[in-house]
Design an enzyme around this catalytic site. Structure first.
Site, PDB file in Angstrom:
ATOM      1  N   GLN A  73       0.844  -1.196   0.000  1.00  0.00           N
ATOM      2  CA  GLN A  73       0.000   0.000   0.000  1.00  0.00           C
ATOM      3  C   GLN A  73       0.882   1.250   0.000  1.00  0.00           C
ATOM      4  OE1 GLN A  73      -3.207   1.493  -0.644  1.00  0.00           O
ATOM      5  NE2 GLN A  73      -3.821  -0.329   0.445  1.00  0.00           N
ATOM      6  N   PHE A  74       1.391   1.622  -1.183  1.00  0.00           N
ATOM      7  CA  PHE A  74       2.291   2.772  -1.261  1.00  0.00           C
ATOM      8  C   PHE A  74       1.622   4.066  -0.810  1.00  0.00           C
ATOM      9  CE2 PHE A  74       0.136   3.223  -5.287  1.00  0.00           C
ATOM     10  CZ  PHE A  74       0.100   4.594  -5.511  1.00  0.00           C
ATOM     11  N   THR A  75       0.304   4.110  -0.809  1.00  0.00           N
ATOM     12  CA  THR A  75      -0.388   5.342  -0.421  1.00  0.00           C
ATOM     13  C   THR A  75      -0.216   5.683   1.060  1.00  0.00           C
ATOM     14  OG1 THR A  75      -2.485   4.174  -0.102  1.00  0.00           O
ATOM     15  CG2 THR A  75      -2.085   5.149  -2.280  1.00  0.00           C
TER      16      THR A  75
END
Length: 148
Positions: free
Chosen positions: A78-80
């Protein structure tokens, strides 16, 4: 690394209409690698999460770890979680590790969770994923290895 942990009665990840990862009781873990993270960072975070006492004992106290409950982990990249919202209204993601580095650390984290004796299911790194969860709450925590 950053992680959001959600205690779950069940959770799943779907890619292109197919469920690719699914757990019953356990923990949904969203994980994000940052540029300065190393395999040692991933290992330390996995060890901490596996031993974190987030589950209720017979007295109803959060006193049991994922390892102690025999629960599973659903691990989703989950790069966010690296979002920078300090300017304007559109988040920036330059604080996240580059994809090649992030994927290696995501895989290191998964390997370390398995080495802790945790049954693991995963999402698909870099894919558009739909995540479903029944949260066993309250039971959501945020961990940042760069924070004391």
């Amino acid at each position: 690394m950053r992680a959001v942990l959600q205690r779950a009665t069940n959770a799943s990840v779907t890619v292109d209409g197919q469920i690719i990862g699914q757990i019953k009781a356990g923990m949904l873990i969203f994980i994000c690698a940052m540029p300065d993270d190393t395999p040692a960072t991933a290992a330390a975070l996995a060890t901490k999460i596996a031993k974190l006492r987030l589950f209720k004992d017979d007295a109803g106290k959060m006193n049991l770890s994922l390892a102690q409950t025999g629960g599973s982990a659903l691990i989703v990249s989950q790069f966010t979680l690296a979002a920078d919202t300090s300017r304007g209204t559109r988040p920036g993601f330059s604080r996240a590790a580059k994809p090649e580095h992030a994927k290696a650390l995501y895989e290191d984290f998964i390997t370390c969770m398995k080495s802790q004796g945790i049954p693991v299911q995963t999402g698909k790194f870099g894919a558009e994923m739909s995540v479903a969860l029944t949260n066993d709450g309250p039971g959501t925590l945020w961990i940042d290895t760069a924070q004391p």
